[in-house]
Design an enzyme around this catalytic site. Structure first.
Site, PDB file in Angstrom:
ATOM      1  N   HIS A  25      48.308  31.851  43.150  1.00 37.02           N
ATOM      2  CA  HIS A  25      48.004  31.924  44.584  1.00 37.02           C
ATOM      3  C   HIS A  25      49.249  31.897  45.470  1.00 37.02           C
ATOM      4  O   HIS A  25      49.316  32.605  46.469  1.00 37.02           O
ATOM      5  CB  HIS A  25      47.079  30.769  44.983  1.00 37.02           C
ATOM      6  CG  HIS A  25      45.638  31.051  44.731  1.00 37.02           C
ATOM      7  ND1 HIS A  25      44.686  31.082  45.722  1.00 37.02           N
ATOM      8  CD2 HIS A  25      44.978  31.328  43.581  1.00 37.02           C
ATOM      9  CE1 HIS A  25      43.497  31.366  45.201  1.00 37.02           C
ATOM     10  NE2 HIS A  25      43.645  31.507  43.903  1.00 37.02           N
ATOM     11  N   ASP A 124      45.919  29.135  52.640  1.00 37.28           N
ATOM     12  CA  ASP A 124      45.118  29.720  51.579  1.00 37.28           C
ATOM     13  C   ASP A 124      43.676  29.272  51.809  1.00 37.28           C
ATOM     14  O   ASP A 124      43.412  28.093  52.064  1.00 37.28           O
ATOM     15  CB  ASP A 124      45.631  29.204  50.227  1.00 37.28           C
ATOM     16  CG  ASP A 124      44.932  29.829  49.036  1.00 37.28           C
ATOM     17  OD1 ASP A 124      43.692  29.725  48.963  1.00 37.28           O
ATOM     18  OD2 ASP A 124      45.616  30.384  48.161  1.00 37.28           O
ATOM     19  N   ALA A 332      57.610  42.748  31.432  1.00 36.97           N
ATOM     20  CA  ALA A 332      57.869  44.118  31.889  1.00 36.97           C
ATOM     21  C   ALA A 332      57.846  44.158  33.414  1.00 36.97           C
ATOM     22  O   ALA A 332      57.085  43.407  34.034  1.00 36.97           O
ATOM     23  CB  ALA A 332      56.801  45.065  31.339  1.00 36.97           C
ATOM     24  N   HIS A 349      43.569  42.679  32.749  1.00 36.86           N
ATOM     25  CA  HIS A 349      42.536  41.655  32.926  1.00 36.86           C
ATOM     26  C   HIS A 349      41.731  41.885  34.202  1.00 36.86           C
ATOM     27  O   HIS A 349      40.704  41.250  34.409  1.00 36.86           O
ATOM     28  CB  HIS A 349      43.175  40.264  32.958  1.00 36.86           C
ATOM     29  CG  HIS A 349      44.192  40.084  34.044  1.00 36.86           C
ATOM     30  ND1 HIS A 349      45.242  40.949  34.247  1.00 36.86           N
ATOM     31  CD2 HIS A 349      44.339  39.134  35.003  1.00 36.86           C
ATOM     32  CE1 HIS A 349      45.972  40.545  35.266  1.00 36.86           C
ATOM     33  NE2 HIS A 349      45.442  39.451  35.756  1.00 36.86           N
ATOM     34  N   TRP A 352      43.245  40.801  40.887  1.00 36.92           N
ATOM     35  CA  TRP A 352      43.283  41.643  42.090  1.00 36.92           C
ATOM     36  C   TRP A 352      44.653  42.277  42.327  1.00 36.92           C
ATOM     37  O   TRP A 352      44.740  43.459  42.688  1.00 36.92           O
ATOM     38  CB  TRP A 352      42.835  40.834  43.299  1.00 36.92           C
ATOM     39  CG  TRP A 352      42.643  41.667  44.529  1.00 36.92           C
ATOM     40  CD1 TRP A 352      43.364  41.623  45.684  1.00 36.92           C
ATOM     41  CD2 TRP A 352      41.648  42.684  44.738  1.00 36.92           C
ATOM     42  NE1 TRP A 352      42.897  42.528  46.597  1.00 36.92           N
ATOM     43  CE2 TRP A 352      41.836  43.203  46.033  1.00 36.92           C
ATOM     44  CE3 TRP A 352      40.628  43.204  43.946  1.00 36.92           C
ATOM     45  CZ2 TRP A 352      41.037  44.220  46.557  1.00 36.92           C
ATOM     46  CZ3 TRP A 352      39.827  44.215  44.470  1.00 36.92           C
ATOM     47  CH2 TRP A 352      40.040  44.709  45.761  1.00 36.92           C
ATOM     48  N   SER A 354      46.913  43.084  40.131  1.00 40.09           N
ATOM     49  CA  SER A 354      47.108  44.159  39.155  1.00 40.09           C
ATOM     50  C   SER A 354      46.264  45.380  39.506  1.00 40.09           C
ATOM     51  O   SER A 354      46.721  46.519  39.375  1.00 40.09           O
ATOM     52  CB  SER A 354      46.754  43.664  37.746  1.00 40.09           C
ATOM     53  OG  SER A 354      47.706  42.720  37.296  1.00 40.09           O
ATOM     54  N   GLU A 357      47.944  47.190  42.317  1.00 37.99           N
ATOM     55  CA  GLU A 357      49.149  47.873  41.836  1.00 37.99           C
ATOM     56  C   GLU A 357      48.776  49.153  41.102  1.00 37.99           C
ATOM     57  O   GLU A 357      49.415  50.197  41.267  1.00 37.99           O
ATOM     58  CB  GLU A 357      49.967  46.946  40.926  1.00 37.99           C
ATOM     59  CG  GLU A 357      50.690  45.852  41.686  1.00 37.99           C
ATOM     60  CD  GLU A 357      51.535  44.953  40.793  1.00 37.99           C
ATOM     61  OE1 GLU A 357      51.495  45.129  39.560  1.00 37.99           O
ATOM     62  OE2 GLU A 357      52.239  44.081  41.329  1.00 37.99           O
ATOM     63  N   ASP A 373      37.527  36.396  39.920  1.00 39.38           N
ATOM     64  CA  ASP A 373      37.053  37.648  40.515  1.00 39.38           C
ATOM     65  C   ASP A 373      37.228  38.843  39.587  1.00 39.38           C
ATOM     66  O   ASP A 373      36.921  39.969  39.958  1.00 39.38           O
ATOM     67  CB  ASP A 373      37.787  37.900  41.840  1.00 39.38           C
ATOM     68  CG  ASP A 373      39.283  38.144  41.637  1.00 39.38           C
ATOM     69  OD1 ASP A 373      39.798  37.886  40.531  1.00 39.38           O
ATOM     70  OD2 ASP A 373      39.950  38.602  42.597  1.00 39.38           O
TER      71      ASP A 373
END
Length: 458
Positions: A25, A124, A332, A349, A352, A354, A357, A373
């Site tokens: 987070h 947050d 990486a 997986h 969010w 990823s 991106e 999520d």
């Protein structure tokens, strides 16, 4: 922006930022706050976080701390002499329980040090107690939702979902009664929405507070899920999509220490499978074995980012037998890898960051969700955006993964999926470009947080 100041700077803007110190987070929040700080150089930003999390950020994300930003430590809430049992949930509960008082103390210290009273509170969204702090300080309350509008909607409508499907509802029941969620199933919901647990009580409390915020900004762009976005817009005072955070406020280029990019330069366009599951999700030994067997049997060129400790669990001789068509690395540069034209699919997986991106780089996904999520994100990937697939049965098997790779890399359906994600990439680029929706919303957010304390100016 013109500002009135006093000799001690008391009316200059001072934004208190409260981070949730667990999981992944804090880094995205820090990245977007850094962008706000760059846009409002006369505003001071105090970043409140546990010492452990701040130290981690200072070692890995120090570049985000601009001259008008400073980290402040908040106690982790672990009582003196208490021995932690190694369960993350215990750490979270202890932190949340003590956080209101501990945060007040840390904020008071920052006010004394800066000589500026807090003029805006940003937090947050998991830190729902911030509603009371903002009210006490009589300042605007701005919440950050790190994920997308799909999970935001699930948490906002938790009571309606429980009333409609019941706590023991059918996993396959569709959420047709929520705008934009007609293809989402009960089984796709984040833990604790349709059922109850101790952690879900924290998230549930956060969900109840969402609509009270003066501003709620999320890590998304308006055009990605317009139906859900329009519905949420009608329920909140002000909802601002200012994402993707990692493209609005990109990290500096990190050295490619494992040689991923030169290796990609030697591969054919859209041929490589990039495999990475973030820093928290972990495959079981059976799934590791299935992944290795598929990569070896299919001869698909691959980059597999996997922790050193887990590499020891790979089948004997796997690295040697596959060295001609793939590389296994402990880290990486993910964004750079996904942006390379040789990458044809991202095995992920479904976290969010990823997902955003992958969309931003125009790469189809094979999604294996683990928690949070990730399931609802996977459903959007497969059935709403049609830019990838969820693995059969939700776990990796040799036949299931082979089918997914075949579908995306070689079948006609894969061409359609690739076309869909490339179209979304263009939409993303427009949103974060000059005059785009995310950039315009970012300006509104900067304007909100960088205002001097109006009450003090009278």
């Amino acid at each position: 922006m013109s500002q009135r100041t006093t000799t001690n700077g008391a009316s200059d803007p001072h934004v208190a930022v409260l981070a949730f110190p667990f999981g992944t987070h804090a880094p995205p929040l820090l990245s977007i706050i850094s962008r706000l700080a760059a846009s409002a150089p006369k505003t001071v930003f105090s970043f409140f976080n546990t010492e452990e999390s701040n130290n981690s950020l200072l070692s890995t994300h120090k570049h985000y701390f601009l001259p008008n930003m400073k980290p402040f430590n908040v106690s982790n809430g672990v009582p003196e002499g208490h021995v932690l049992g190694g369960n993350l949930l215990e750490n979270i509960e202890l932190f949340i329980k003590a956080a209101p008082d501990n945060t007040r103390k840390a904020v008071a210290a920052a006010v004394a040090e800066t000589g500026r009273k807090v003029s805006c509170l940003v937090n947050d969204a998991f830190l729902w107690f911030a509603a009371d702090l903002a009210a006490e300080m009589e300042v605007p309350w701005v919440q950050c939702w790190h994920s997308g509008p799909n999970s935001l909607s699930a948490h906002f409508y938790t009571d309606l979902i429980r009333e409609t499907v019941g706590v023991e509802g059918s996993e396959d029941e569709l959420l047709k009664f929520i705008p934009g969620m007609s293809k989402v199933r009960v089984g796709d919901l984040p833990e604790g929405v349709a059922s109850q647990s101790s952690f879900s009580n924290i998230v549930y409390s956060a969900g109840l507070k969402l609509e009270q915020a003066d501003v709620l900004f999320i890590n998304c762009f308006e055009e990605l899920i317009p139906t859900i976005n329009t519905d949420l817009n009608s329920n909140f005072k002000q909802l601002l999509n200012v994402g993707p955070f990692n493209l609005i406020s990109p990290p500096p280029k990190i050295p490619d220490t494992n040689g991923c990019l030169p290796w990609l330069d030697m591969q054919k366009p859209s041929s490589v499978a990039y495999i990475g599951f973030g820093s928290v999700a972990m495959l079981s030994p059976d799934e590791l074995k299935a992944m290795a067997e598929v990569l070896e049997a299919s001869k698909v060129p691959f980059i597999w980012s996997i922790k050193k400790s887990l590499q020891e669990s790979l089948p004997n001789g796997f690295l040697e037998r596959t060295k001609s068509n793939g590389i296994v690395v402990n880290w990486a540069p993910q964004l750079n890898v996904l942006a390379h034209n040789a990458v044809g699919v991202f095995v992920t997986h479904g976290g969010w960051n990823s997902v955003l991106e992958s969309i931003g780089c125009g790469v189809p996904m094979i999604c294996r969700p683990f928690f949070g999520d990730q399931y609802i994100n996977g459903r959007m990937i497969e059935d709403v955006w049609e830019i990838g697939v969820i693995v059969d049965g939700g776990i990796f098997t040799k036949t299931g993964l082979l089918r997914c790779l075949d579908l995306i890399l070689w079948q006609e359906k894969g061409k359609e999926i690739r076309e869909n994600v490339r179209n979304l990439k263009q939409v993303t680029e427009k949103a974060i470009g000059s005059g785009g929706s995310s950039m315009e919303n970012l300006k509104r957010l900067v304007d909100t947080v960088s205002r001097p304390n109006q009450k003090m100016l009278h």
